[in-house]
Motif scaffolding. Structure first.
Motif, PDB file in Angstrom:
ATOM      1  N   ASP A   1       0.816  -1.211   0.000  1.00 27.93           N
ATOM      2  CA  ASP A   1       0.000   0.000   0.000  1.00 27.93           C
ATOM      3  C   ASP A   1       0.851   1.263   0.000  1.00 27.93           C
ATOM      4  O   ASP A   1       0.455   2.286  -0.521  1.00 27.93           O
ATOM      5  CB  ASP A   1      -0.942   0.020   1.211  1.00 27.93           C
ATOM      6  CG  ASP A   1      -2.083  -0.969   1.053  1.00 27.93           C
ATOM      7  OD1 ASP A   1      -2.311  -1.438  -0.079  1.00 27.93           O
ATOM      8  OD2 ASP A   1      -2.732  -1.264   2.066  1.00 27.93           O
ATOM      9  N   ASP A   2       2.029   1.198   0.622  1.00 27.73           N
ATOM     10  CA  ASP A   2       2.907   2.356   0.654  1.00 27.73           C
ATOM     11  C   ASP A   2       3.478   2.669  -0.731  1.00 27.73           C
ATOM     12  O   ASP A   2       3.693   3.816  -1.075  1.00 27.73           O
ATOM     13  CB  ASP A   2       4.055   2.138   1.642  1.00 27.73           C
ATOM     14  CG  ASP A   2       3.564   2.132   3.079  1.00 27.73           C
ATOM     15  OD1 ASP A   2       2.450   2.634   3.328  1.00 27.73           O
ATOM     16  OD2 ASP A   2       4.293   1.612   3.943  1.00 27.73           O
TER      17      ASP A   2
ATOM     18  N   ARG B   1     -11.057   5.125  -3.284  1.00 23.52           N
ATOM     19  CA  ARG B   1     -11.226   3.759  -3.783  1.00 23.52           C
ATOM     20  C   ARG B   1     -12.642   3.559  -4.310  1.00 23.52           C
ATOM     21  O   ARG B   1     -12.850   2.933  -5.350  1.00 23.52           O
ATOM     22  CB  ARG B   1     -10.932   2.741  -2.686  1.00 23.52           C
ATOM     23  CG  ARG B   1     -11.146   1.308  -3.176  1.00 23.52           C
ATOM     24  CD  ARG B   1     -10.770   0.311  -2.143  1.00 23.52           C
ATOM     25  NE  ARG B   1      -9.321   0.194  -2.192  1.00 23.52           N
ATOM     26  CZ  ARG B   1      -8.614  -0.589  -1.387  1.00 23.52           C
ATOM     27  NH1 ARG B   1      -9.196  -1.317  -0.479  1.00 23.52           N
ATOM     28  NH2 ARG B   1      -7.307  -0.644  -1.488  1.00 23.52           N
ATOM     29  N   ASP B   2     -13.643   4.115  -3.619  1.00 19.40           N
ATOM     30  CA  ASP B   2     -15.028   3.950  -4.061  1.00 19.40           C
ATOM     31  C   ASP B   2     -15.271   4.580  -5.431  1.00 19.40           C
ATOM     32  O   ASP B   2     -15.933   3.989  -6.282  1.00 19.40           O
ATOM     33  CB  ASP B   2     -15.997   4.546  -3.040  1.00 19.40           C
ATOM     34  CG  ASP B   2     -16.095   3.709  -1.774  1.00 19.40           C
ATOM     35  OD1 ASP B   2     -15.687   2.513  -1.794  1.00 19.40           O
ATOM     36  OD2 ASP B   2     -16.562   4.246  -0.759  1.00 19.40           O
TER      37      ASP B   2
ATOM     38  N   GLU C   1      -5.961  -5.540  -5.378  1.00 20.63           N
ATOM     39  CA  GLU C   1      -5.218  -4.677  -4.459  1.00 20.63           C
ATOM     40  C   GLU C   1      -5.720  -3.240  -4.435  1.00 20.63           C
ATOM     41  O   GLU C   1      -5.733  -2.608  -3.392  1.00 20.63           O
ATOM     42  CB  GLU C   1      -3.727  -4.679  -4.819  1.00 20.63           C
ATOM     43  CG  GLU C   1      -3.066  -6.024  -4.612  1.00 20.63           C
ATOM     44  CD  GLU C   1      -1.641  -6.071  -5.147  1.00 20.63           C
ATOM     45  OE1 GLU C   1      -1.089  -5.014  -5.520  1.00 20.63           O
ATOM     46  OE2 GLU C   1      -1.082  -7.187  -5.201  1.00 20.63           O
ATOM     47  N   ARG C   2      -6.116  -2.709  -5.568  1.00 22.36           N
ATOM     48  CA  ARG C   2      -6.478  -1.292  -5.635  1.00 22.36           C
ATOM     49  C   ARG C   2      -7.987  -1.070  -5.571  1.00 22.36           C
ATOM     50  O   ARG C   2      -8.446  -0.075  -5.034  1.00 22.36           O
ATOM     51  CB  ARG C   2      -5.909  -0.654  -6.908  1.00 22.36           C
ATOM     52  CG  ARG C   2      -4.414  -0.878  -7.093  1.00 22.36           C
ATOM     53  CD  ARG C   2      -3.566  -0.240  -6.029  1.00 22.36           C
ATOM     54  NE  ARG C   2      -3.429   1.164  -6.348  1.00 22.36           N
ATOM     55  CZ  ARG C   2      -3.080   2.101  -5.493  1.00 22.36           C
ATOM     56  NH1 ARG C   2      -2.808   1.798  -4.259  1.00 22.36           N
ATOM     57  NH2 ARG C   2      -2.987   3.349  -5.849  1.00 22.36           N
ATOM     58  N   LEU C   3      -8.774  -2.001  -6.160  1.00 21.19           N
ATOM     59  CA  LEU C   3     -10.232  -1.835  -6.149  1.00 21.19           C
ATOM     60  C   LEU C   3     -10.913  -2.685  -5.086  1.00 21.19           C
ATOM     61  O   LEU C   3     -12.087  -2.471  -4.792  1.00 21.19           O
ATOM     62  CB  LEU C   3     -10.816  -2.203  -7.522  1.00 21.19           C
ATOM     63  CG  LEU C   3     -10.289  -1.425  -8.725  1.00 21.19           C
ATOM     64  CD1 LEU C   3     -10.960  -1.915  -9.999  1.00 21.19           C
ATOM     65  CD2 LEU C   3     -10.498   0.070  -8.538  1.00 21.19           C
TER      66      LEU C   3
ATOM     67  N   VAL D   1       0.033   9.909 -13.058  1.00 15.00           N
ATOM     68  CA  VAL D   1      -0.395   8.969 -12.020  1.00 15.00           C
ATOM     69  C   VAL D   1      -1.449   9.674 -11.174  1.00 15.00           C
ATOM     70  O   VAL D   1      -1.287  10.813 -10.770  1.00 15.00           O
ATOM     71  CB  VAL D   1       0.789   8.526 -11.134  1.00 15.00           C
ATOM     72  CG1 VAL D   1       0.306   7.669  -9.959  1.00 15.00           C
ATOM     73  CG2 VAL D   1       1.816   7.782 -11.966  1.00 15.00           C
ATOM     74  N   ILE D   2      -2.555   8.986 -10.921  1.00 17.13           N
ATOM     75  CA  ILE D   2      -3.624   9.487 -10.060  1.00 17.13           C
ATOM     76  C   ILE D   2      -3.474   8.778  -8.714  1.00 17.13           C
ATOM     77  O   ILE D   2      -3.442   7.556  -8.662  1.00 17.13           O
ATOM     78  CB  ILE D   2      -5.021   9.180 -10.655  1.00 17.13           C
ATOM     79  CG1 ILE D   2      -5.149   9.717 -12.079  1.00 17.13           C
ATOM     80  CG2 ILE D   2      -6.124   9.713  -9.745  1.00 17.13           C
ATOM     81  CD1 ILE D   2      -5.075  11.200 -12.206  1.00 17.13           C
ATOM     82  N   THR D   3      -3.369   9.536  -7.639  1.00 15.21           N
ATOM     83  CA  THR D   3      -3.235   8.920  -6.325  1.00 15.21           C
ATOM     84  C   THR D   3      -4.601   8.428  -5.842  1.00 15.21           C
ATOM     85  O   THR D   3      -5.647   8.955  -6.235  1.00 15.21           O
ATOM     86  CB  THR D   3      -2.634   9.893  -5.283  1.00 15.21           C
ATOM     87  OG1 THR D   3      -3.482  11.032  -5.185  1.00 15.21           O
ATOM     88  CG2 THR D   3      -1.229  10.318  -5.683  1.00 15.21           C
ATOM     89  N   MET D   4      -4.549   7.404  -5.003  1.00 16.04           N
ATOM     90  CA  MET D   4      -5.769   6.793  -4.459  1.00 16.04           C
ATOM     91  C   MET D   4      -5.647   6.629  -2.960  1.00 16.04           C
ATOM     92  O   MET D   4      -4.567   6.470  -2.438  1.00 16.04           O
ATOM     93  CB  MET D   4      -5.951   5.390  -5.043  1.00 16.04           C
ATOM     94  CG  MET D   4      -6.548   5.320  -6.399  1.00 16.04           C
ATOM     95  SD  MET D   4      -6.721   3.586  -6.895  1.00 16.04           S
ATOM     96  CE  MET D   4      -7.879   2.980  -5.674  1.00 16.04           C
ATOM     97  N   ASP D   5      -6.795   6.689  -2.286  1.00 22.83           N
ATOM     98  CA  ASP D   5      -6.824   6.295  -0.874  1.00 22.83           C
ATOM     99  C   ASP D   5      -7.964   5.356  -0.645  1.00 22.83           C
ATOM    100  O   ASP D   5      -8.742   5.064  -1.486  1.00 22.83           O
ATOM    101  CB  ASP D   5      -6.921   7.506   0.059  1.00 22.83           C
ATOM    102  CG  ASP D   5      -8.214   8.281  -0.077  1.00 22.83           C
ATOM    103  OD1 ASP D   5      -9.106   7.865  -0.838  1.00 22.83           O
ATOM    104  OD2 ASP D   5      -8.327   9.323   0.557  1.00 22.83           O
TER     105      ASP D   5
END
Length: 146
Positions: A25-26, A45-46, A83-85, A142-146
């Motif tokens: 995740d980091d 994430r949503d 991992e991301r969705l 790159v688009i950051t995600m949380d």
């Protein structure tokens, strides 16, 4: 003695559920990327899940989103989905099939490999997809995600 301490730390991390996932995740191995003209720099994430499930067809600022994905059996697609969705690839496919067969939507555009993904995102306004770090170039962001 040092190796024993390292094993102990790894055991504790795995027991607390942090292990490799926390490290991943980091510095995610698969990154959310977009065309350079996309104004959005960060997504939850949503929202990302809604865009890739084809339920949300625009970026938060209203620009049309054009979604690109790798084949379902591609390991990078599976890693991105899980991992991301936080969904399985087959769940995305079921959502796409349901929309296509009901006539309420369409499936994302499929590309053969990451090289094609990079090229299509770089040349398609509003495009969004995912790539491993080594496939990034200056034409996409790159688009950051949380």
């Amino acid at each position: 003695m040092v190796w024993l301490r390292a094993v102990l730390v790894l055991c504790l991390l795995s027991l607390t559920g942090m292990g490799a996932k926390a490290l991943a995740d980091d510095d995610p191995a698969v990154l959310l990327v977009a065309h350079a003209d996309v104004a959005t720099q960060h997504l939850t994430r949503d929202t990302t899940r809604a865009i890739f499930a084809m339920r949300q067809r625009t970026w938060p600022d209203g620009q049309a989103a054009r979604v690109f994905v790798l084949p379902n059996d591609h390991p990078v697609h599976a890693r991105f989905a899980k991992e991301r969705l936080a969904v399985y690839p087959h769940q995305l496919q079921l959502a796409w099939d349901r929309m296509v067969f009901s006539g309420t939507g369409q499936a994302p555009d499929r590309v053969r490999d990451q090289a094609e993904m990079c090229e299509r995102i770089a040349t398609t306004s509003g495009a969004v997809g995912y790539l491993e770090r080594e496939y990034l170039d200056e034409r996409i962001q790159v688009i950051t995600m949380d």
